[in-house]
Design an enzyme around this catalytic site. Structure first.
Site, PDB file in Angstrom:
ATOM      1  N   GLY A  91       5.437   0.862   7.685  1.00 20.89           N
ATOM      2  CA  GLY A  91       4.826   2.061   7.111  1.00 20.89           C
ATOM      3  C   GLY A  91       3.373   1.918   6.704  1.00 20.89           C
ATOM      4  CG  HIS A  92       0.217  -0.017   4.111  1.00 21.40           C
ATOM      5  ND1 HIS A  92      -0.745  -0.996   4.137  1.00 21.40           N
ATOM      6  CD2 HIS A  92      -0.261   0.947   3.303  1.00 21.40           C
ATOM      7  CE1 HIS A  92      -1.751  -0.654   3.351  1.00 21.40           C
ATOM      8  NE2 HIS A  92      -1.478   0.525   2.836  1.00 21.40           N
ATOM      9  CG  PHE A  93      -1.965   1.887   7.742  1.00 20.84           C
ATOM     10  CD1 PHE A  93      -1.711   2.999   6.959  1.00 20.84           C
ATOM     11  CD2 PHE A  93      -2.863   0.938   7.288  1.00 20.84           C
ATOM     12  CE1 PHE A  93      -2.372   3.190   5.743  1.00 20.84           C
ATOM     13  CE2 PHE A  93      -3.512   1.121   6.075  1.00 20.84           C
ATOM     14  CZ  PHE A  93      -3.275   2.244   5.292  1.00 20.84           C
TER      15      PHE A  93
END
Length: 150
Positions: free
Chosen positions: A51-53
């Site tokens: 999720g990052h990134f």
């Protein structure tokens, strides 16, 4: 005499953090209640990567600050009398002068060099610098306090 190196197992015995939030893997070059270097193995399969990134993973800056705090808590817990630390927790109070100079990209070894600046009772102030292969990635100052477990 205290050890000048702590393994992950040693750190688990000192801190309440557990996977996936136990970020530091070892503490080396320990100078009793003064300084140490924490090692964080930043892996491609870490919980934040997807999720990052997506497609361009970066270790979130807030997790670098958390790792600084864990390193400081381990240094302090390792150095003070066990009776003083039993049934206690270390809580972050403030973060100052945090700077993120370069992104930390998985797979790497993040070295967090920390130093206790001062202590007054249960309040401690620290500073730290984070490096990958000798390149400074970030630095910060922070305060923490030792409190009773509830």
């Amino acid at each position: 005499m205290t050890k000048d190196k702590l393994t992950k197992k040693d750190i688990i015995s000192l801190l309440p953090h557990r996977e996936p939030m136990l970020l530091i893997d070892e503490l080396i070059d320990i100078k009793h209640l003064h300084s140490a270097t924490a090692i964080m193995n930043v892996k491609k399969d870490s919980f934040y990567v997807d999720g990052h990134f997506p497609g361009n993973p970066v270790l979130p800056g807030v997790l670098i600050v958390e790792a600084f705090g864990q390193a400081a808590a381990a240094l302090t817990a390792h150095g003070i009398d066990k009776k003083e630390y039993d049934n206690k927790l270390v809580f972050l109070m403030s973060v100052e002068k945090a700077r993120f100079r370069n992104p930390v990209i998985p797979d790497c070894r993040l070295e967090l060099k920390i130093e206790a600046i001062r202590s007054h009772g249960r309040v401690w102030k620290y500073k730290g610098e984070a490096f990958v292969e000798g390149k400074k990635m970030s630095d910060a100052q922070w305060s923490a306090t030792i409190v009773d477990r509830k």
